[in-house]
Design an enzyme around this catalytic site. Structure first.
Site, PDB file in Angstrom:
ATOM      1  N   ARG A 160      37.669 -16.810 -13.424  1.00  0.00           N
ATOM      2  CA  ARG A 160      37.603 -15.769 -14.405  1.00  0.00           C
ATOM      3  C   ARG A 160      38.609 -14.444 -13.482  1.00  0.00           C
ATOM      4  O   ARG A 160      38.675 -14.482 -12.497  1.00  0.00           O
ATOM      5  CB  ARG A 160      36.233 -15.012 -14.799  1.00  0.00           C
ATOM      6  N   LYS A 205      29.040 -13.292 -15.335  1.00  0.00           N
ATOM      7  CA  LYS A 205      28.349 -13.717 -16.744  1.00  0.00           C
ATOM      8  C   LYS A 205      27.061 -14.478 -16.533  1.00  0.00           C
ATOM      9  O   LYS A 205      26.920 -15.682 -17.122  1.00  0.00           O
ATOM     10  CB  LYS A 205      29.408 -14.530 -17.652  1.00  0.00           C
ATOM     11  N   HIS A 260      42.776 -16.043 -18.404  1.00  0.00           N
ATOM     12  CA  HIS A 260      41.442 -16.946 -18.633  1.00  0.00           C
ATOM     13  C   HIS A 260      42.070 -18.273 -19.147  1.00  0.00           C
ATOM     14  O   HIS A 260      41.322 -19.356 -19.246  1.00  0.00           O
ATOM     15  CB  HIS A 260      40.777 -16.395 -19.835  1.00  0.00           C
ATOM     16  N   ARG A 279      41.683 -20.723 -16.370  1.00  0.00           N
ATOM     17  CA  ARG A 279      40.341 -21.334 -16.338  1.00  0.00           C
ATOM     18  C   ARG A 279      40.077 -22.489 -17.459  1.00  0.00           C
ATOM     19  O   ARG A 279      39.441 -23.390 -16.978  1.00  0.00           O
ATOM     20  CB  ARG A 279      39.314 -20.079 -16.913  1.00  0.00           C
ATOM     21  N   HIS A 314      29.137 -22.544 -15.568  1.00  0.00           N
ATOM     22  CA  HIS A 314      28.513 -22.240 -16.844  1.00  0.00           C
ATOM     23  C   HIS A 314      27.064 -22.424 -16.951  1.00  0.00           C
ATOM     24  O   HIS A 314      26.397 -23.746 -16.273  1.00  0.00           O
ATOM     25  CB  HIS A 314      28.943 -23.186 -17.898  1.00  0.00           C
ATOM     26  N   TYR A 343      35.736 -28.664 -23.518  1.00  0.00           N
ATOM     27  CA  TYR A 343      36.527 -29.159 -22.801  1.00  0.00           C
ATOM     28  C   TYR A 343      36.581 -30.981 -22.923  1.00  0.00           C
ATOM     29  O   TYR A 343      37.750 -31.481 -22.931  1.00  0.00           O
ATOM     30  CB  TYR A 343      36.764 -29.142 -21.308  1.00  0.00           C
TER      31      TYR A 343
END
Length: 183
Positions: free
Chosen positions: A41, A66, A135, A138, A161, A170
């Site tokens: 990020r 995050k 982003h 990413r 994540h 993805y």
């Protein structure tokens, strides 16, 4: 195509290849490559510290944001050259004794806004027909991992994540996952 949120591998190569001149070319090439390879990020990229890179063990420590999992990634052979070149060039920058890996030419840490401007500029220079932002690299990383056949859980861990729902985008769009099916 303006709504696309990722870059293809060909576009990534064009983006990195575009950075061939300028006083910050070594830094910027290294940043673009690392952002893509590690799926960083923009704040993770800006917050990388010199101590996060261990060339002797070929490990990079990434503090995910995050509420993501912080991870260690292997440093790929193709990025080692760029990292070494940057670390040799870095002392020429103001505040080179700073803990931040990537420095502004005027000293101190690069801001998110500076990174957005740089990525957009290089996207335009590369002739990419979408407005490039950090982003997108990413997402390009996530799609590239899926294209190589990586399992969804592995991609989830790699990108840090917490929720797998953030990862399935993805693999769900990867037509290659159906190649082994014959009816």
């Amino acid at each position: 195509m303006s709504g696309r949120k990722y870059l293809t591998q060909i576009e990534m190569e064009k983006l990195v290849g575009t950075v061939s001149t300028g006083v910050n070319r070594v830094r910027d090439k290294c940043m673009l490559l690392m952002c893509f390879i590690h799926g960083l990020r923009v704040s993770e990229l800006a917050n990388l510290k010199v101590k996060d890179i261990e060339l002797s063990t070929k490990i990079i420590y990434i503090t995910r944001l995050k509420n993501g999992f912080s991870v260690q990634h292997p440093i790929q052979d193709r990025e080692i050259t760029f990292i070494k070149e940057w670390l040799n060039t870095r002392p020429q920058y103001l505040d080179s004794d700073s803990e931040w890996l990537f420095l502004s030419r005027h000293g101190g840490q690069l801001s998110r806004q500076q990174l957005y401007r740089l990525f957009r500029k290089y996207g335009e220079d590369a002739g990419i027909n979408v407005a490039v932002h950090p982003h997108m690299l990413r997402h390009a990383c996530g799609y590239a991992l899926a294209d190589t056949g990586c399992d969804t859980r592995l991609i989830q861990d790699y990108l840090g994540h917490r929720n797998i729902q953030n990862t399935v985008i993805y693999t769900a769009s990867n037509a290659g996952r159906f190649r082994s099916i014959t009816i």
